[in-house]
Design an enzyme around this catalytic site. Sequence first.
Site, PDB file in Angstrom:
ATOM      1  N   GLU A 179       2.933   0.919   2.535  1.00 23.89           N
ATOM      2  CA  GLU A 179       4.000   0.144   1.895  1.00 23.89           C
ATOM      3  C   GLU A 179       4.473   0.801   0.606  1.00 23.89           C
ATOM      4  OE1 GLU A 179       5.105  -4.468   0.736  1.00 23.89           O
ATOM      5  OE2 GLU A 179       3.007  -3.861   0.749  1.00 23.89           O
ATOM      6  N   MET A 348      11.182  -1.637  -6.293  1.00 27.36           N
ATOM      7  CA  MET A 348      11.728  -0.643  -5.374  1.00 27.36           C
ATOM      8  C   MET A 348      13.184  -0.305  -5.694  1.00 27.36           C
ATOM      9  SD  MET A 348      11.885  -0.903  -1.249  1.00 27.36           S
ATOM     10  CE  MET A 348      12.713   0.361  -0.271  1.00 27.36           C
ATOM     11  N   THR A 371       3.681  -4.947  -3.317  1.00 29.69           N
ATOM     12  CA  THR A 371       3.842  -4.200  -4.555  1.00 29.69           C
ATOM     13  C   THR A 371       5.236  -3.612  -4.728  1.00 29.69           C
ATOM     14  OG1 THR A 371       2.927  -2.216  -3.500  1.00 29.69           O
ATOM     15  CG2 THR A 371       1.384  -3.657  -4.670  1.00 29.69           C
ATOM     16  N   CYS A 372       5.967  -3.393  -3.638  1.00 30.78           N
ATOM     17  CA  CYS A 372       7.329  -2.868  -3.755  1.00 30.78           C
ATOM     18  C   CYS A 372       8.238  -3.826  -4.512  1.00 30.78           C
ATOM     19  CB  CYS A 372       7.921  -2.614  -2.373  1.00 30.78           C
ATOM     20  SG  CYS A 372       7.166  -1.237  -1.507  1.00 30.78           S
ATOM     21  N   PHE A 373       7.915  -5.113  -4.417  1.00 33.58           N
ATOM     22  CA  PHE A 373       8.774  -6.139  -5.015  1.00 33.58           C
ATOM     23  C   PHE A 373       8.068  -6.904  -6.131  1.00 33.58           C
ATOM     24  CE2 PHE A 373       9.675  -5.676  -0.437  1.00 33.58           C
ATOM     25  CZ  PHE A 373      10.933  -5.097  -0.530  1.00 33.58           C
TER      26      PHE A 373
END
Length: 405
Positions: A179, A348, A371-373
């Site tokens: 991810e 991201m 974790t991207c957001f």
Amino acid sequence: ALLRANSELLERSFCVALKYPHAIDFDNKKTHFRALLRRRRSSGPASTIRIHVRREQVFEDSYHQLRLRMPEEMKGRLHVQFVGEEGIDVGGVTREWYAILARKIFDANYALFVRSAAKSATYQPNRLSCINEDHLGFFRFVGRIIGKAIFDGQLLDAYFTRSFYKHILGIKPSYHDIEAIDPDFYKSLVWILENDITDVLDLTMSSEEDEFGQTRVVELVPGGRDVPVTEANKVKYVQLVTDLRMTKAIEPQISAFLQGFYELIEKDELSMFNELELELLMSGLPDIDVADLKANIEYSGYTASSAQINWFWRSVSQMERDDLARLIMFVTGTSKVPLEGFANLQGMNGVQKFQIHRVAGDSVRLPSAHTCFNQLDLPEYSSFDKLNERLLFAIREGSEGFGFG
């Protein structure tokens, strides 16, 4: 609590606890680890490594002066002199050298590391680093420098992806770790695992890799380009493509880094730490302003007055510094806090505030993170005690509780 009050017990009657590292808090692990290094340092010959480097060529000069040093020499006291400067190194110059070198390691001109897709603050080896003909020698050097910093107790402003910390510890990355590298591909893997793909997808046991503008087909099994991915073998496909993306594609770089790193830090000495704790060991505990975090948070499905949100902040208020760092790391992928505070937290697609999303219904499941957001998915727990216990378990276990994006 007893171990926290007297960490020397780890060396004596409580040494059996080291077989169960999850039961020991980070401070005690770190104290024991430092004691191991002190013993190793005191048992070897006292020596000093002297290097003279140009400030504008710190990476190259340091590389050429240290690369031929024997591992035992690298454990000696480091004395740094910047060419043309009068500063006497009693520790401050060496700290500055580490700080400059930590920035240079990630300099795009060396092509050694690339930023993760999710965060500008975390890096992983560049699979195309071979564009630099000395790349493997540089990776071994970087491994030595990171190992030397840990050996000397120097903190580095250098943050890697969670999967790279796992490689250092000898832990196999999982597909969840993708991810941070490729969020869209991660979502496709999750969809494959969660749905019946019969007569839906036209996939084979192979992967297309782009190398300098050329597409190369890599077979995951012998003859893989002619083997369809089916409901029966899709789990194996996910496992193999994860191994390709997270390990095999950068295996020479990882191996060279670890060769240099293990010359100073023995693998067994790190076995008590998980990947989150390794970041804290290398980069230190951040100063986290809980009031600033609370002022820059977004809720989805909850409001600031929801019982679960009040319980969440009550739990946070009771956390010690290491657990606060684990919480930030669990949700954002790194313990590093922006200099401008949480208002400038990066996601991201640019600035992305810390988010808490409601997961309907009381549940035994753990909180999960994307974790991207910078997103925490928090189930609608029925009591403070349950929320507190589940949240602490999730952030301390590190690799558990990650959501599907």
